[in-house]
Design an enzyme around this catalytic site. Structure first.
Site, short mmCIF file in Angstrom:
data_model
loop_
_atom_site.label_atom_id
_atom_site.label_comp_id
_atom_site.label_asym_id
_atom_site.label_seq_id
_atom_site.Cartn_x
_atom_site.Cartn_y
_atom_site.Cartn_z
N ARG A 65 0.86 -1.18 0.00
CA ARG A 65 0.00 0.00 0.00
C ARG A 65 0.90 1.23 0.00
NH1 ARG A 65 -3.50 -2.53 -1.69
NH2 ARG A 65 -5.58 -2.93 -0.85
N GLU A 89 -2.05 7.98 -4.30
CA GLU A 89 -2.63 7.36 -5.48
C GLU A 89 -4.01 7.94 -5.83
OE1 GLU A 89 -1.70 3.22 -4.95
OE2 GLU A 89 -3.41 2.69 -6.21
N HIS A 147 -0.68 0.24 -9.95
CA HIS A 147 -1.42 -0.66 -9.05
C HIS A 147 -2.01 -1.84 -9.85
CE1 HIS A 147 -3.58 -0.70 -4.91
NE2 HIS A 147 -3.32 -1.93 -5.31
C1 DGY Z 1 -5.57 -5.67 -3.00
O1 DGY Z 1 -6.51 -6.38 -3.32
O2 DGY Z 1 -5.42 -5.29 -1.85
C2 DGY Z 1 -4.58 -5.33 -4.05
O3 DGY Z 1 -3.93 -4.15 -3.77
C3 DGY Z 1 -5.15 -5.32 -5.45
O4 DGY Z 1 -4.07 -5.32 -6.32
#
Ligand code: DGY
Length: 331
Positions: free
Chosen positions: A248, A277, A295
């Site tokens: 993240r 983001e 992402h």
């Molecule tokens: C999630 O599902 O947490 C991921 O970041 C998707 O790529």
């Protein structure tokens, strides 16, 4: 009465078909870009006003499910099924207070995120993106022993921060496949990592910052992991180290990372996620020692279908009074 499900955006048909097969009525958002919280709340309130409130909502990781959202969804909504493994977009406490079950899609795409992580690492150590651009721009004039000299992975050290499914798969690829020494940090020990891949547990992430050549982030976003990579921790790293983030964005303090890359505090970064983001620092975009992807670490047909299946099944389970496989527990 027919159960009504709000699916905030387009997801693979397989999930929608599962819900339809149960006789549920689906209202699906057609947004091209992530909708705002206000836009989503409007849809939820409109359904209520029409006397046809939703029983479940399938959200994406870009949907902000906070107190306002939960308040709008309650009391008819029984489950909010997040189409993601991460659920930092959801206020678990507010959902809990409102009696709404929260689910995620665990393990649905550990393999592809791990592969994407390895791809980012390779792209940096082989200077793949820089070299590709060089060739496309017509700059290649003949073989040169000094052209785009990269770095090896074999016998070097990878430090995994966060030893869940994804961290485990990255350790497997790099430890077994590329003969790297694997160190890891997590709040709890992972026996598979230690037994199968010879990984060394570090009780303190500082050991990893100081020793690892590759630092790969796989922690969930929590108050304790926010800005885990910051000016201080970057300063502990080797000048030759690279940092890769497929977890993240806010785990890395972007401003501090930009400074560290500019000043040569570390050698490079591979990022699939960003602190603000979809906004990305302009400076990062200009750096040749950085590889950026939007992402997409889980963007594979198999993974997306599995996520859709799990997210739909979680809804079906809750509406049928069963415990869903992706149940997120509130501490
Ligand atoms: C999630 O599902 O947490 C991921 O970041 C998707 O790529």
């Amino acid at each position: 009465m027919t159960k009504r499900i709000f699916v905030t955006r387009r997801i693979p048909d397989i999930g929608i078909s599962m819900l339809k097969a149960k006789g549920y009525e689906i209202v699906q958002g057609a947004y091209k870009v992530p909708p705002t919280k206000a836009e989503l709340i409007k849809v939820i309130q409109k359904a209520k006003k029409q006397g046809k409130p939703f029983d479940a909502i399938l959200t994406l990781l870009t949907d902000k499910v906070d107190a306002d959202f939960i308040q709008a969804a309650a009391p008819s909504v029984k489950i909010i099924s997040n189409y993601a493994v991460g659920y930092n977009n959801i206020s678990l406490q507010d959902a809990d207070k409102a009696g709404i079950t929260i689910t995620n899609t665990p393990g649905a795409f550990s393999d592809c995120i791990a592969e994407h992580t390895v791809a980012l690492i390779f792209a940096l150590t082989t200077r793949l993106v820089e070299a590709d651009q060089y060739v496309r721009k017509g700059k290649y004039k003949g073989w040169d022993p000094m052209l785009f000299v990269g770095t090896d992975l074999s016998k070097r050290t990878v430090g995994i921060l966060g030893a869940g499914h994804i961290g485990e798969r990255v350790a497997m690829h790099l430890g077994k496949g590329f003969d790297m020494k694997v160190m890891y940090y997590d709040v709890k020990r992972n026996e598979t990592l230690e037994k199968e891949y010879g990984a060394i547990f570090c009780a303190n992430p500082e050991e990893i910052y100081k020793e690892a050549d590759v630092i790969s982030l796989h922690v969930p976003l929590l108050p304790s992991t926010t800005h885990m990579i910051n000016k201080k921790t970057l300063a502990m790293m080797k000048k030759t180290a690279i940092v890769v983030n497929t977890a993240r964005g806010p785990v890395v303090e972007e401003k501090a990372l930009v400074e560290a890359l500019k000043k040569g505090v570390i050698a490079g970064a591979g990022l699939d996620v960003f602190e603000f983001e979809p906004k990305i620092s302009k400076e990062l975009c200009k750096m040749s020692n950085v590889v950026l992807t939007p992402h997409i670490a889980s963007a594979r047909e198999s993974a997306r279908n599995e996520m859709a299946t799990l997210a739909a099944q979680n809804i079906i389970d809750v509406l049928e009074g069963k415990t869903p496989v992706g149940l997120v527990k509130v501490n």
